[in-house]
Design a protein around this motif. Structure first.
Motif: not given
Ligand SMILES: Nc1nc2c(ncn2[C@@H]2O[C@H](COP(=O)(O)OP(=O)(O)OP(=O)(O)O)[C@@H](O)[C@H]2O)c(=O)[nH]1
Ligand SMILES: [Mg+2]
Length: 130
Positions: A46-54, A64-67, A73-77, A97-99
């Motif tokens: 899911p969106q903003s679940s920390g995928k990019s951060t992990l 890119r991670e959400m600030d 907001f949606q970060t990875t498109k 991209e998050g679901t």
């Protein structure tokens, strides 16, 4: 000098494949020299679940991670790829991209279905981040 992970958008939000960007990525990380000895690891969830951060923490990539200070907001498109740093054999991380995002709305699930199938088809490992 620290190795560059060459973060590249592989597929944009409308599903368009970034041919020039991928060719450039292949050249920069010398993917052709790896032959068949490389691995692909993707992450979905899911969106903003920390995928990019992990991915950034596990593989020293630079997605890119959400600030949170600038809002939620949606970060990875679309779909992004990067070379994992310090991992042998050569490993490519794929950030999806998050679901379930508000941006696409509830009814537009085509991209998340297609990107999930794409990740399952081409990855050695798919992480599902819940
Ligand atoms: N408290 C906490 N926050 C986290 C954790 N992992 C990520 N975050 C925060 O959660 C927010 C979203 O992280 P991202 O990595 O951008 O999430 P994402 O799943 O890639 O988001 P999209 O690309 O929009 O789908 C950021 O502000 C992170 O700092 C965690 O384990 N704990
Ligand atoms: Mg992300």
């Amino acid at each position: 000098m620290e190795e560059d992970c060459c973060v590249t958008q592989l597929i944009d939000g409308s599903g368009e494949f970034n041919v020039a960007g991928f060719e450039n990525f292949m050249k920069k990380v010398n993917l052709a020299d790896c032959g068949l000895s490389y691995a692909v690891v993707a992450i979905m969830g899911p969106q903003s679940s920390g995928k990019s951060t992990l991915l950034n923490h596990l593989f020293h990539t630079n997605f890119r991670e959400m600030d949170a200070y600038r809002g939620r907001f949606q970060t990875t498109k679309g779909i992004w790829i990067a070379k994992c740093i310090g991992i042998e054999p050569c490993t490519v991380a794929m950030d999806l991209e998050g679901t379930d995002g508000r941006e696409r709305g509830e009814d537009d699930t085509a991209f998340e279905k297609q990107s999930a199938l794409f990740a399952l088809a081409i990855s050695d490992i798919v992480l599902v981040n819940m």
